[in-house]
Design a protein around this motif. Sequence first.
Motif, PDB file in Angstrom:
ATOM      1  N   PHE A  89       0.839  -1.200   0.000  1.00 16.35           N
ATOM      2  CA  PHE A  89       0.000   0.000   0.000  1.00 16.35           C
ATOM      3  C   PHE A  89       0.878   1.255   0.000  1.00 16.35           C
ATOM      4  O   PHE A  89       0.630   2.212  -0.726  1.00 16.35           O
ATOM      5  CB  PHE A  89      -0.915   0.010   1.227  1.00 16.35           C
ATOM      6  N   CYS A  90       1.911   1.235   0.840  1.00 14.18           N
ATOM      7  CA  CYS A  90       2.760   2.419   0.991  1.00 14.18           C
ATOM      8  C   CYS A  90       3.619   2.686  -0.231  1.00 14.18           C
ATOM      9  O   CYS A  90       3.930   3.839  -0.542  1.00 14.18           O
ATOM     10  CB  CYS A  90       3.663   2.261   2.217  1.00 14.18           C
ATOM     11  N   LYS A  91       4.012   1.593  -0.921  1.00  9.03           N
ATOM     12  CA  LYS A  91       4.946   1.705  -2.039  1.00  9.03           C
ATOM     13  C   LYS A  91       6.159   2.500  -1.567  1.00  9.03           C
ATOM     14  O   LYS A  91       6.781   2.159  -0.587  1.00  9.03           O
ATOM     15  CB  LYS A  91       4.252   2.337  -3.240  1.00  9.03           C
ATOM     16  N   ALA A  92       6.513   3.563  -2.270  1.00  9.28           N
ATOM     17  CA  ALA A  92       7.644   4.375  -1.838  1.00  9.28           C
ATOM     18  C   ALA A  92       7.225   5.813  -1.625  1.00  9.28           C
ATOM     19  O   ALA A  92       8.049   6.708  -1.629  1.00  9.28           O
ATOM     20  CB  ALA A  92       8.776   4.304  -2.856  1.00  9.28           C
ATOM     21  N   ASP A  93       5.931   6.020  -1.436  1.00  8.74           N
ATOM     22  CA  ASP A  93       5.413   7.368  -1.255  1.00  8.74           C
ATOM     23  C   ASP A  93       5.441   7.727   0.233  1.00  8.74           C
ATOM     24  O   ASP A  93       4.751   7.083   1.032  1.00  8.74           O
ATOM     25  CB  ASP A  93       3.979   7.429  -1.784  1.00  8.74           C
ATOM     26  N   PRO A  94       6.219   8.715   0.638  1.00  7.77           N
ATOM     27  CA  PRO A  94       6.278   9.078   2.054  1.00  7.77           C
ATOM     28  C   PRO A  94       4.925   9.390   2.668  1.00  7.77           C
ATOM     29  O   PRO A  94       4.695   9.104   3.842  1.00  7.77           O
ATOM     30  CB  PRO A  94       7.187  10.317   2.052  1.00  7.77           C
ATOM     31  N   VAL A  95       4.005   9.962   1.874  1.00  9.29           N
ATOM     32  CA  VAL A  95       2.667  10.251   2.404  1.00  9.29           C
ATOM     33  C   VAL A  95       1.969   8.955   2.793  1.00  9.29           C
ATOM     34  O   VAL A  95       1.418   8.816   3.888  1.00  9.29           O
ATOM     35  CB  VAL A  95       1.821  11.024   1.372  1.00  9.29           C
ATOM     36  N   ARG A  96       2.022   7.969   1.903  1.00 10.84           N
ATOM     37  CA  ARG A  96       1.386   6.686   2.202  1.00 10.84           C
ATOM     38  C   ARG A  96       2.070   5.977   3.367  1.00 10.84           C
ATOM     39  O   ARG A  96       1.421   5.294   4.167  1.00 10.84           O
ATOM     40  CB  ARG A  96       1.421   5.790   0.967  1.00 10.84           C
ATOM     41  N   VAL A  97       3.369   6.127   3.459  1.00  9.81           N
ATOM     42  CA  VAL A  97       4.110   5.474   4.543  1.00  9.81           C
ATOM     43  C   VAL A  97       3.665   6.021   5.892  1.00  9.81           C
ATOM     44  O   VAL A  97       3.396   5.255   6.828  1.00  9.81           O
ATOM     45  CB  VAL A  97       5.631   5.673   4.354  1.00  9.81           C
ATOM     46  N   VAL A  98       3.577   7.335   6.011  1.00  7.69           N
ATOM     47  CA  VAL A  98       3.198   7.937   7.294  1.00  7.69           C
ATOM     48  C   VAL A  98       1.737   7.643   7.614  1.00  7.69           C
ATOM     49  O   VAL A  98       1.396   7.303   8.754  1.00  7.69           O
ATOM     50  CB  VAL A  98       3.472   9.453   7.298  1.00  7.69           C
ATOM     51  N   SER A 135      12.270  10.442   8.307  1.00  4.35           N
ATOM     52  CA  SER A 135      12.505  10.793   9.699  1.00  4.35           C
ATOM     53  C   SER A 135      11.838   9.777  10.625  1.00  4.35           C
ATOM     54  O   SER A 135      10.626   9.553  10.547  1.00  4.35           O
ATOM     55  CB  SER A 135      11.956  12.191   9.986  1.00  4.35           C
ATOM     56  N   LEU A 136      12.619   9.201  11.523  1.00  4.35           N
ATOM     57  CA  LEU A 136      12.081   8.200  12.434  1.00  4.35           C
ATOM     58  C   LEU A 136      11.226   8.823  13.528  1.00  4.35           C
ATOM     59  O   LEU A 136      10.344   8.160  14.086  1.00  4.35           O
ATOM     60  CB  LEU A 136      13.229   7.390  13.053  1.00  4.35           C
ATOM     61  N   VAL A 137      11.451  10.107  13.849  1.00  2.00           N
ATOM     62  CA  VAL A 137      10.597  10.732  14.864  1.00  2.00           C
ATOM     63  C   VAL A 137       9.186  10.959  14.320  1.00  2.00           C
ATOM     64  O   VAL A 137       8.230  11.042  15.090  1.00  2.00           O
ATOM     65  CB  VAL A 137      11.170  12.069  15.396  1.00  2.00           C
ATOM     66  N   VAL A 138       9.055  11.046  13.003  1.00  2.00           N
ATOM     67  CA  VAL A 138       7.716  11.107  12.416  1.00  2.00           C
ATOM     68  C   VAL A 138       6.981   9.801  12.705  1.00  2.00           C
ATOM     69  O   VAL A 138       5.805   9.793  13.094  1.00  2.00           O
ATOM     70  CB  VAL A 138       7.793  11.367  10.897  1.00  2.00           C
ATOM     71  N   MET A 139       7.684   8.695  12.541  1.00  2.00           N
ATOM     72  CA  MET A 139       7.077   7.392  12.827  1.00  2.00           C
ATOM     73  C   MET A 139       6.674   7.269  14.292  1.00  2.00           C
ATOM     74  O   MET A 139       5.539   6.888  14.605  1.00  2.00           O
ATOM     75  CB  MET A 139       8.058   6.268  12.472  1.00  2.00           C
ATOM     76  N   THR A 140       7.580   7.605  15.211  1.00  2.00           N
ATOM     77  CA  THR A 140       7.267   7.460  16.632  1.00  2.00           C
ATOM     78  C   THR A 140       6.177   8.440  17.064  1.00  2.00           C
ATOM     79  O   THR A 140       5.301   8.084  17.861  1.00  2.00           O
ATOM     80  CB  THR A 140       8.520   7.668  17.501  1.00  2.00           C
ATOM     81  N   GLY A 141       6.209   9.655  16.516  1.00  2.00           N
ATOM     82  CA  GLY A 141       5.213  10.654  16.889  1.00  2.00           C
ATOM     83  C   GLY A 141       3.813  10.269  16.444  1.00  2.00           C
ATOM     84  O   GLY A 141       2.852  10.349  17.211  1.00  2.00           O
ATOM     85  N   VAL A 142       3.695   9.808  15.205  1.00  2.00           N
ATOM     86  CA  VAL A 142       2.383   9.416  14.683  1.00  2.00           C
ATOM     87  C   VAL A 142       1.870   8.171  15.405  1.00  2.00           C
ATOM     88  O   VAL A 142       0.683   8.089  15.772  1.00  2.00           O
ATOM     89  CB  VAL A 142       2.474   9.169  13.159  1.00  2.00           C
ATOM     90  N   VAL A 422       9.565   1.522  24.908  1.00  2.00           N
ATOM     91  CA  VAL A 422       9.573   0.461  23.893  1.00  2.00           C
ATOM     92  C   VAL A 422       9.604   1.100  22.501  1.00  2.00           C
ATOM     93  O   VAL A 422      10.374   0.696  21.627  1.00  2.00           O
ATOM     94  CB  VAL A 422       8.323  -0.437  24.034  1.00  2.00           C
ATOM     95  N   LEU A 423       8.770   2.113  22.314  1.00  2.00           N
ATOM     96  CA  LEU A 423       8.670   2.795  21.019  1.00  2.00           C
ATOM     97  C   LEU A 423       9.993   3.413  20.599  1.00  2.00           C
ATOM     98  O   LEU A 423      10.507   3.130  19.507  1.00  2.00           O
ATOM     99  CB  LEU A 423       7.579   3.863  21.100  1.00  2.00           C
ATOM    100  N   VAL A 424      10.560   4.263  21.445  1.00  2.00           N
ATOM    101  CA  VAL A 424      11.785   4.957  21.055  1.00  2.00           C
ATOM    102  C   VAL A 424      12.978   4.012  21.031  1.00  2.00           C
ATOM    103  O   VAL A 424      13.905   4.184  20.231  1.00  2.00           O
ATOM    104  CB  VAL A 424      12.062   6.166  21.984  1.00  2.00           C
ATOM    105  N   GLY A 425      12.954   2.988  21.899  1.00  2.00           N
ATOM    106  CA  GLY A 425      14.065   2.036  21.923  1.00  2.00           C
ATOM    107  C   GLY A 425      14.128   1.213  20.652  1.00  2.00           C
ATOM    108  O   GLY A 425      15.198   1.071  20.044  1.00  2.00           O
ATOM    109  N   MET A 426      12.987   0.670  20.234  1.00  2.00           N
ATOM    110  CA  MET A 426      12.972  -0.149  19.021  1.00  2.00           C
ATOM    111  C   MET A 426      13.192   0.694  17.776  1.00  2.00           C
ATOM    112  O   MET A 426      13.746   0.216  16.780  1.00  2.00           O
ATOM    113  CB  MET A 426      11.653  -0.911  18.921  1.00  2.00           C
ATOM    114  N   ALA A 427      12.745   1.951  17.812  1.00  2.00           N
ATOM    115  CA  ALA A 427      12.924   2.837  16.655  1.00  2.00           C
ATOM    116  C   ALA A 427      14.301   3.506  16.631  1.00  2.00           C
ATOM    117  O   ALA A 427      14.621   4.214  15.677  1.00  2.00           O
ATOM    118  CB  ALA A 427      11.844   3.911  16.649  1.00  2.00           C
ATOM    119  N   LYS A 428      15.080   3.277  17.687  1.00  2.00           N
ATOM    120  CA  LYS A 428      16.424   3.874  17.799  1.00  2.00           C
ATOM    121  C   LYS A 428      16.359   5.402  17.695  1.00  2.00           C
ATOM    122  O   LYS A 428      17.139   6.032  16.976  1.00  2.00           O
ATOM    123  CB  LYS A 428      17.357   3.299  16.748  1.00  2.00           C
TER     124      LYS A 428
END
Length: 459
Positions: A89-98, A135-142, A422-428
């Motif tokens: 679904f996400c393919k390589a589109d950052p919008v879809r990934v987030v 950005s990995l903080v985008v992942m953890t924040g969302v 757990v979130l920030v640790g696994m996401a480094k």
Amino acid sequence: MLTVLGFTMIATFLVLIMLKKLSPIAALVLIPALFCVFVGKGAHLGDYVVDGVGKLAPTAAMLMFAIIYFGVMIDVGLFDPIVRGILRFCKADPVRVVVGTAVLAAIVSLDGDGSTTFMITVSAMYPLYKRLKMSLVVMTGVAATANGVMNTLPWGGPTARAATALKLDASDIFVPMIPALAVGLVAVFVLAYVLGRRERKRLGYLTLDEVLEPESETVLVATGGSEAPRPGTGGGSDQDLPEAPDLQGLDPKRATLRPKLYWFNAALTVVLLTAMIMEWLPIPVLFLLGAALALTVNFPHMPDQKARIAAHSDNVVNVAGMVFAAAVFTGVLNGTGMVKHMADWLVGAVPDGMGPHMALVTGVLSLPLTYFMSNDGFYFGVLPVLAEAGAAHGVSSVEIARASLVGQALHMSSPLVPAVYVLVGMAKVEFGDHTRFTVKWAALTSLVVLGAGILFGII
């Protein structure tokens, strides 16, 4: 005095970790110990810490064995179909990934456990974020904000605590709040879309034709949406190519896969989550039994079991260490009475003229209070006081209870929530970076929920 010291201690902790002057573990231990001496109760520090450790020990045990259990399930390939579906679904589109991150976190949050949500979400999305250099903080924040909104489910904790504290029916609190919480979830998806657009603007348009095949020669570029030429085919030298992607966690040929045991593992996970929701046994006991059974069935040979435990030992040690360090922080806050004085001061600061609007006041106060306090401290210590003040002005306790839920989107990024480690640790990701990025968006989401509740006449 205790009120000022309490707020100062929390502010000092947040500033030092956001400036990266201390690691979270060191800050969680050293700062409260120092302030305990300032309060004049240094002689009782041991009692406070032991009391805090005793209260958080079940949480630490749960996290330790949950990490091992879900780590094993990831190793054996239980979540591979989900991951592949999301990545397609996400393919390589950052919008879809987030947006995919937000959707996945929201869906997995249905089990009511933040640690589980973060382990599955990060395991699925981390390789893609790394490959796309997002950005990995985008992942953890969302993920944290989506989980915070979903944390209001009756089996998630806050609703049950509010119902218990005010002697109400949980359904009377939660069901009317569904429209406001749905608006909050939509706000998370909109936030994910906006942050995804930001990432797309930063990275450009990307292509990723064979994301699930680490062996593929297809490479990723951010320059106009076409494949980069392979080495030896012209159009550029090897130096033009990006680093090889790190998708080892999704390697379809990894030695730990157990395809013949897929349905056993799926059934075991469903039974485990059902038992957790139905409260058949304490959650730490369930994960302890589940981890032991998963290891024994999937890896019957002792060396293989040791290897799997060792593979996940870094996460176990980091998370358990954070929890026990947080026990020092919470132990001192509670033992010295700082939490009680802070809560009393905040409640007392509410003007008398706001009495008829205590539901709104409760909703606003739930943001800072659930961030700086544990849910237990807020719902069992502060909420009854707010409800009593509201009752004196004709505001029903059920309205107060509903309003108390709006701060959960922000609460899930609190340094007092074990799951966030757990979130920030696994996401480094550095906890300070996560805090700096997430707090403003999570607070905005909470205010959206509050506004929707007022608009719909729920609060």
